[in-house]
Enzyme design. Structure first.
Site, short mmCIF file in Angstrom:
data_model
loop_
_atom_site.label_atom_id
_atom_site.label_comp_id
_atom_site.label_asym_id
_atom_site.label_seq_id
_atom_site.Cartn_x
_atom_site.Cartn_y
_atom_site.Cartn_z
N LYS A 92 -9.60 1.66 -1.74
CA LYS A 92 -9.77 1.14 -0.37
C LYS A 92 -11.12 1.53 0.22
CE LYS A 92 -7.24 1.12 4.04
NZ LYS A 92 -5.96 1.62 4.67
N ASN B 289 -7.33 5.97 -1.63
CA ASN B 289 -6.18 5.11 -1.34
C ASN B 289 -6.38 3.90 -2.24
OD1 ASN B 289 -4.20 3.46 -0.34
ND2 ASN B 289 -4.73 3.75 1.82
N GLU C 172 0.86 -1.17 0.00
CA GLU C 172 0.00 0.00 0.00
C GLU C 172 0.91 1.23 0.00
OE1 GLU C 172 -1.65 0.66 3.90
OE2 GLU C 172 -3.34 1.82 3.15
N CYS D 130 -4.76 -3.04 3.04
CA CYS D 130 -4.48 -2.83 4.46
C CYS D 130 -5.63 -3.18 5.41
CB CYS D 130 -4.01 -1.40 4.69
SG CYS D 130 -3.01 -1.28 6.17
N GLU E 69 -7.08 8.61 7.67
CA GLU E 69 -7.52 8.19 6.33
C GLU E 69 -8.93 8.66 6.02
OE1 GLU E 69 -5.42 3.92 6.68
OE2 GLU E 69 -6.08 4.43 4.68
N ASN F 222 0.33 -0.72 5.42
CA ASN F 222 1.22 0.14 6.21
C ASN F 222 0.65 0.07 7.63
OD1 ASN F 222 2.66 2.83 4.34
ND2 ASN F 222 1.79 1.01 3.44
N1 ING Z 1 -3.34 0.65 8.79
C1 ING Z 1 -3.71 -0.18 9.89
C2 ING Z 1 -4.25 -1.55 9.46
O1 ING Z 1 -5.43 -1.81 9.37
C3 ING Z 1 -4.87 -0.44 12.04
C4 ING Z 1 -4.61 0.51 10.86
C5 ING Z 1 -3.83 -0.97 12.76
C6 ING Z 1 -6.15 -0.77 12.37
C7 ING Z 1 -4.07 -1.85 13.81
C8 ING Z 1 -6.42 -1.64 13.42
C9 ING Z 1 -5.38 -2.20 14.14
O2 ING Z 1 -3.39 -2.40 9.28
C10 ING Z 1 -3.96 0.95 7.63
N2 ING Z 1 -3.29 1.77 6.78
O3 ING Z 1 -5.08 0.51 7.35
#
Ligand code: ING
Length: 316
Positions: free
Chosen positions: A127, A110, A47, A172, A146, A197
């Protein structure tokens, strides 16, 4: 004849704000060349591969925000990647931030594109599951904005017949939602390509930080097994603009087993020979949806309103 794709998960280390797209593309071409040497047919990038993951910080400077986006692909900075892929006869998946003007107004997504071995853009995905929020979170060491910067994707979860199989895309946070895999599973998907990411630290739930890698793999392995598909999950990893992100990019078989995995937090490829016909073991038996899946008997399911609505209501 078996339908085998040799696939490379092309993990990237951090992309600092100071690094030009030209230099990032050079890094990506180097990974592609390594993958080609190992016989790769398809290279999967993360991503937001071309720039730093800017939703990790607040900006209200429109020009600065737009500087992270591509208004067309290929463009001057990415043309060398398309040229290299065509020269090597390799397909690739690229995650990037998309500026779209097709409706007459500027829209930001995204996004990810799937490019076949001839350099043709076979498909695009935007996304849908945008984590985080719209507002600055005081006290958080970094942000996830986001919802502030992107519109929700409007292309659904298509599956394309290409490279000898049925391929789909996700990005992601999508990988955490079983529906994404199932919507593609119902279309007979055989390989889902996704990038992420993902910070180690989740400011909204710090108690889960030590499980960041486990939850990433759990989500993708479950999605693969329960929908009889390969899943390729590729990280932008390492400490990028002060945010420590997980790596462990991997290639997962329809059995749910991880068959190749990166072991650093830098630019690294993990390669596997993926026989798409291995999906059939599961599509024809345990996850034969036509034979075993009975949605008409599921009774109440929780809809957008959070209220249980009978399937028979026909609202789904
Ligand atoms: N990043 C993270 C993901 O879903 C996240 C945000 C991290 C959500 C940990 C929940 C728990 O991997 C992106 N860019 O979506």
């Amino acid at each position: 004849m078996s339908r085998t794709l040799i696939v490379a998960a092309a993990q990237l280390g951090p992309v600092p704000r100071s690094q030009s797209r030209t230099d990032v593309v050079a890094r990506m071409i180097a990974l592609m060349a390594d993958a080609k040497e190992m016989g790769a047919d398809l290279v999967v990038y993360p991503e937001a591969a071309l720039t730093a993951f800017f939703p990790h910080w607040w900006s209200d400077d429109e020009e600065e925000i737009d500087s992270f986006f591509e208004s067309e692909l290929p463009n001057a900075a990415t043309q060398p990647l398309f040229d290299a892929a065509r020269k090597m006869g390799v397909g690739f998946k690229l995650g990037y931030f998309e500026l779209d003007f097709s409706t007459g107004k500027k829209r930001r997504f995204n996004s990810a594109i799937l490019v076949d071995k001839s350099g043709c853009i076979v498909g695009k995905y935007r996304k849908i599951h945008l984590p985080g929020g719209h507002e600055f979170k005081l006290g958080h060491p970094f942000q996830n904005l986001e919802k502030r910067y992107f519109e929700v994707g409007d292309l659904g979860f298509p599956v394309w017949e290409t490279m000898g199989g049925r391929l789909g895309l996700a990005i992601c946070n999508d990988r955490r939602w079983p529906e994404c895999y199932r919507v593609m599973g119902l279309q007979g998907v055989e390989m889902i390509l996704l990038g992420y990411n993902t910070p180690v630290h989740n400011p909204a739930a710090p108690e889960t930080d030590d499980l960041a890698n486990f939850h990433s793999h759990l989500s993708m392995q479950s999605g693969a097994y329960q929908n009889a598909t390969w899943v390729v999950g590729v990280a932008k990893a390492g400490v990028e603009e002060g945010v420590d992100m997980i790596g462990q990019s991997c290639i997962i078989a329809p059995s749910g087993e991880i068959v190749a995995q990166c072991s650093t937090l830098g630019d690294e490829i993990a390669v596997a020979r993926c026989d798409l016909d291995r999906c059939n073991i599961y599509k024809e038996a345990v996850f034969n949806f036509a034979l075993h899946r009975r949605t008409e008997h599921y009774g109440l399911i929780v809809g957008r309103t959070g209220v249980g609505v009978p399937m028979s209501a026909g609202v789904f």
